[in-house]
Motif scaffolding. Sequence first.
Motif, PDB file in Angstrom:
ATOM      1  N   LYS A  89      11.856  26.065  82.946  1.00  0.00           N
ATOM      2  CA  LYS A  89      12.557  27.256  83.475  1.00  0.00           C
ATOM      3  C   LYS A  89      13.718  27.643  82.571  1.00  0.00           C
ATOM      4  CE  LYS A  89      11.707  27.053  88.377  1.00  0.00           C
ATOM      5  NZ  LYS A  89      12.121  26.082  89.361  1.00  0.00           N
ATOM      6  N   GLU A  90      14.176  26.702  81.738  1.00  0.00           N
ATOM      7  CA  GLU A  90      15.322  26.976  80.861  1.00  0.00           C
ATOM      8  C   GLU A  90      14.920  27.922  79.737  1.00  0.00           C
ATOM      9  OE1 GLU A  90      18.420  26.145  81.106  1.00  0.00           O
ATOM     10  OE2 GLU A  90      18.213  24.831  82.845  1.00  0.00           O
ATOM     11  N   GLU A  91      15.672  29.023  79.606  1.00  0.00           N
ATOM     12  CA  GLU A  91      15.385  30.019  78.577  1.00  0.00           C
ATOM     13  C   GLU A  91      15.413  29.391  77.166  1.00  0.00           C
ATOM     14  OE1 GLU A  91      14.249  32.781  79.359  1.00  0.00           O
ATOM     15  OE2 GLU A  91      14.431  33.992  77.527  1.00  0.00           O
ATOM     16  N   LYS A  92      16.380  28.486  76.958  1.00  0.00           N
ATOM     17  CA  LYS A  92      16.516  27.878  75.624  1.00  0.00           C
ATOM     18  C   LYS A  92      15.266  27.081  75.241  1.00  0.00           C
ATOM     19  CE  LYS A  92      19.693  25.170  72.801  1.00  0.00           C
ATOM     20  NZ  LYS A  92      20.978  24.454  72.745  1.00  0.00           N
ATOM     21  N   VAL A  93      14.667  26.442  76.224  1.00  0.00           N
ATOM     22  CA  VAL A  93      13.454  25.659  75.951  1.00  0.00           C
ATOM     23  C   VAL A  93      12.336  26.620  75.524  1.00  0.00           C
ATOM     24  CG1 VAL A  93      11.711  24.117  76.954  1.00  0.00           C
ATOM     25  CG2 VAL A  93      14.126  23.847  77.582  1.00  0.00           C
ATOM     26  N   LYS A  94      12.221  27.708  76.269  1.00  0.00           N
ATOM     27  CA  LYS A  94      11.151  28.674  76.005  1.00  0.00           C
ATOM     28  C   LYS A  94      11.326  29.347  74.634  1.00  0.00           C
ATOM     29  CE  LYS A  94       8.723  32.296  78.449  1.00  0.00           C
ATOM     30  NZ  LYS A  94       8.645  33.091  79.652  1.00  0.00           N
ATOM     31  N   VAL A  95      12.565  29.722  74.338  1.00  0.00           N
ATOM     32  CA  VAL A  95      12.816  30.508  73.138  1.00  0.00           C
ATOM     33  C   VAL A  95      12.891  29.630  71.883  1.00  0.00           C
ATOM     34  CG1 VAL A  95      14.557  31.991  72.028  1.00  0.00           C
ATOM     35  CG2 VAL A  95      13.961  32.325  74.436  1.00  0.00           C
ATOM     36  N   LYS A  96      13.587  28.503  71.978  1.00  0.00           N
ATOM     37  CA  LYS A  96      13.859  27.708  70.769  1.00  0.00           C
ATOM     38  C   LYS A  96      12.929  26.521  70.576  1.00  0.00           C
ATOM     39  CE  LYS A  96      18.173  27.339  68.626  1.00  0.00           C
ATOM     40  NZ  LYS A  96      19.537  26.794  68.546  1.00  0.00           N
ATOM     41  N   TYR A  97      12.515  25.903  71.678  1.00  0.00           N
ATOM     42  CA  TYR A  97      11.738  24.663  71.557  1.00  0.00           C
ATOM     43  C   TYR A  97      10.292  24.936  71.978  1.00  0.00           C
ATOM     44  CZ  TYR A  97      16.260  22.402  70.926  1.00  0.00           C
ATOM     45  OH  TYR A  97      17.493  22.032  70.435  1.00  0.00           O
ATOM     46  N   SER A  98       9.643  25.806  71.183  1.00  0.00           N
ATOM     47  CA  SER A  98       8.297  26.286  71.555  1.00  0.00           C
ATOM     48  C   SER A  98       7.306  25.148  71.760  1.00  0.00           C
ATOM     49  CB  SER A  98       7.733  27.201  70.473  1.00  0.00           C
ATOM     50  OG  SER A  98       8.664  28.144  70.086  1.00  0.00           O
ATOM     51  N   ALA A  99       7.355  24.137  70.892  1.00  0.00           N
ATOM     52  CA  ALA A  99       6.348  23.061  71.000  1.00  0.00           C
ATOM     53  C   ALA A  99       6.517  22.302  72.318  1.00  0.00           C
ATOM     54  CB  ALA A  99       6.456  22.108  69.818  1.00  0.00           C
ATOM     55  N   LEU A 100       7.766  22.084  72.723  1.00  0.00           N
ATOM     56  CA  LEU A 100       7.994  21.372  73.986  1.00  0.00           C
ATOM     57  C   LEU A 100       7.551  22.242  75.162  1.00  0.00           C
ATOM     58  CD1 LEU A 100       9.139  18.842  75.352  1.00  0.00           C
ATOM     59  CD2 LEU A 100      11.325  20.023  75.529  1.00  0.00           C
ATOM     60  N   TYR A 101       7.928  23.512  75.109  1.00  0.00           N
ATOM     61  CA  TYR A 101       7.546  24.451  76.176  1.00  0.00           C
ATOM     62  C   TYR A 101       6.018  24.494  76.315  1.00  0.00           C
ATOM     63  CZ  TYR A 101       7.083  28.758  78.834  1.00  0.00           C
ATOM     64  OH  TYR A 101       6.745  29.673  79.786  1.00  0.00           O
ATOM     65  N   GLU A 102       5.347  24.644  75.167  1.00  0.00           N
ATOM     66  CA  GLU A 102       3.880  24.743  75.206  1.00  0.00           C
ATOM     67  C   GLU A 102       3.243  23.418  75.642  1.00  0.00           C
ATOM     68  OE1 GLU A 102       3.721  28.165  71.721  1.00  0.00           O
ATOM     69  OE2 GLU A 102       3.394  26.073  71.192  1.00  0.00           O
ATOM     70  N   GLY A 103       3.851  22.313  75.222  1.00  0.00           N
ATOM     71  CA  GLY A 103       3.342  20.991  75.625  1.00  0.00           C
ATOM     72  C   GLY A 103       3.405  20.831  77.129  1.00  0.00           C
ATOM     73  N   ILE A 104       4.555  21.159  77.716  1.00  0.00           N
ATOM     74  CA  ILE A 104       4.694  21.003  79.179  1.00  0.00           C
ATOM     75  C   ILE A 104       3.785  21.999  79.911  1.00  0.00           C
ATOM     76  CG2 ILE A 104       6.283  21.154  81.148  1.00  0.00           C
ATOM     77  CD1 ILE A 104       8.519  20.160  79.298  1.00  0.00           C
ATOM     78  N   MET A 105       3.761  23.237  79.423  1.00  0.00           N
ATOM     79  CA  MET A 105       2.913  24.252  80.081  1.00  0.00           C
ATOM     80  C   MET A 105       1.435  23.866  80.065  1.00  0.00           C
ATOM     81  SD  MET A 105       4.415  26.703  81.529  1.00  0.00           S
ATOM     82  CE  MET A 105       3.232  28.031  81.685  1.00  0.00           C
ATOM     83  N   SER A 106       1.058  23.048  79.073  1.00  0.00           N
ATOM     84  CA  SER A 106      -0.365  22.657  78.967  1.00  0.00           C
ATOM     85  C   SER A 106      -0.717  21.533  79.940  1.00  0.00           C
ATOM     86  CB  SER A 106      -0.673  22.185  77.543  1.00  0.00           C
ATOM     87  OG  SER A 106      -0.279  20.830  77.369  1.00  0.00           O
ATOM     88  N   MET A 107       0.295  20.965  80.587  1.00  0.00           N
ATOM     89  CA  MET A 107       0.044  19.784  81.423  1.00  0.00           C
ATOM     90  C   MET A 107      -0.411  20.162  82.829  1.00  0.00           C
ATOM     91  SD  MET A 107       3.228  17.364  80.364  1.00  0.00           S
ATOM     92  CE  MET A 107       2.876  16.024  81.468  1.00  0.00           C
ATOM     93  N   ALA A 108      -1.574  19.687  83.163  1.00  0.00           N
ATOM     94  CA  ALA A 108      -2.070  19.761  84.538  1.00  0.00           C
ATOM     95  C   ALA A 108      -1.874  21.157  85.146  1.00  0.00           C
ATOM     96  CB  ALA A 108      -1.383  18.696  85.387  1.00  0.00           C
ATOM     97  N   ALA A 109      -1.281  21.196  86.339  1.00  0.00           N
ATOM     98  CA  ALA A 109      -1.089  22.438  87.087  1.00  0.00           C
ATOM     99  C   ALA A 109       0.315  22.400  87.690  1.00  0.00           C
ATOM    100  CB  ALA A 109      -2.150  22.514  88.178  1.00  0.00           C
ATOM    101  N   PRO A 110       0.791  23.531  88.255  1.00  0.00           N
ATOM    102  CA  PRO A 110       2.179  23.549  88.763  1.00  0.00           C
ATOM    103  C   PRO A 110       2.502  22.390  89.716  1.00  0.00           C
ATOM    104  CG  PRO A 110       1.313  25.764  88.741  1.00  0.00           C
ATOM    105  CD  PRO A 110       0.178  24.868  88.345  1.00  0.00           C
ATOM    106  N   ALA A 111       1.563  22.006  90.572  1.00  0.00           N
ATOM    107  CA  ALA A 111       1.875  20.941  91.542  1.00  0.00           C
ATOM    108  C   ALA A 111       2.251  19.640  90.832  1.00  0.00           C
ATOM    109  CB  ALA A 111       0.673  20.717  92.462  1.00  0.00           C
TER     110      ALA A 111
END
Length: 294
Positions: A89-111
């Motif tokens: 949810k952190e904007e800085k993660v989304k904007v600056k740390y793309s690999a981490l953002y994409e890594g977490i987004m790729s994990m499982a499902a929201p639950a």
Amino acid sequence: MQTDSKILAQEFEYLAPKTLDEALDLLEKYKDKNIKILAGGTDLLVKMKTINLKVNYLMNVKNISELNFVDTEQGLRIGAATPLSHIIKEEKVKVKYSALYEGIMSMAAPAIRNMGTMAGNLGNSSPAADTVPPLIAYGAELKLQSKRGEHTVLVEDLITGVGKTIMKPNELITEIIIPEINKNTGSAFLKKSRVKADLSKINLAIYLEREGNICKDCKIVFGSVAIKVLRAEKTEELLKGQIINSELINKVAEEVSSEIKPIDDIRSTAEYRMAMSKQMLKDGLELAWARAKD
Ligand SMILES: Cc1cc2nc3c(=O)[nH]c(=O)nc-3n(C[C@H](O)[C@H](O)[C@H](O)COP(=O)(O)OP(=O)(O)OC[C@H]3O[C@@H](n4cnc5c(N)ncnc54)[C@H](O)[C@@H]3O)c2cc1C
């Protein structure tokens, strides 16, 4: 014993400390009595149910508010009990740390992302863990604390094999520290899996720093191609200090297979992983390079 059980078919004592001090006391007290740390439970409880992993004391750290935070002031500091969904949810993660953002987004499902934590992903120490390659690519460290003191270790040095880490039974991961990154850097995370909400057949995180057309620095980190997440250091050296163009990218992609040691398992084959590593490296380098432009 492998079972399909959906119940916890064992007795254990459940502990729910409310402060870090209390948790460290409990770890010290039960360190030789098979105590396990419970965060989201999306790995640990599954193992207790399906492979009957034995636990005498189960210590839930999710109620400890000192472990639940994301501090974005300098780099990123992430408390060990912070749900994955809060991190993205952190904007800085989304904007600056793309690999981490994409890594977490790729994990499982929201639950699962609402329950699971990055410390749990590290503690579980699977070669397929999706946050580990980005963390290593950024040079992240974690803080380990016990009643006897605290120390920091590189994420890269934490995991020693499948399900194995250097952590002692009285130690707790309290936070994950990701350094600030410069403007002229780019990162990317790529993953191949059977369906979207599944574990990686192979994954890759790339971080690079550019100066004009030159690659000043880079880290290339693969998951699911060896017994632990692996840095392709020889390939990194082929890129550092070089002018990046498609010719060089094609050349290093051809050579990366000499650095990885994939196996056949329930999720994929060594052959598939070998072949995909080349294409993923090409795609990942192009993406991270383009992102590093401004
Ligand atoms: C349906 C499903 C899909 C999944 N998909 C993915 C996926 O796509 N990618 C992926 O990487 N993973 C996936 N996972 C695995 C899991 O969700 C992640 O590994 C998650 O990050 C684990 O976090 P947790 O908080 O639930 O860990 P837990 O299960 O609570 O703990 C895991 C391990 O870490 C240890 N631990 C936890 N916190 C600490 C701490 N503070 N200090 C020291 N040790 C600690 C525990 O003792 C345990 O050994 C999936 C799981 C499920 C059930």
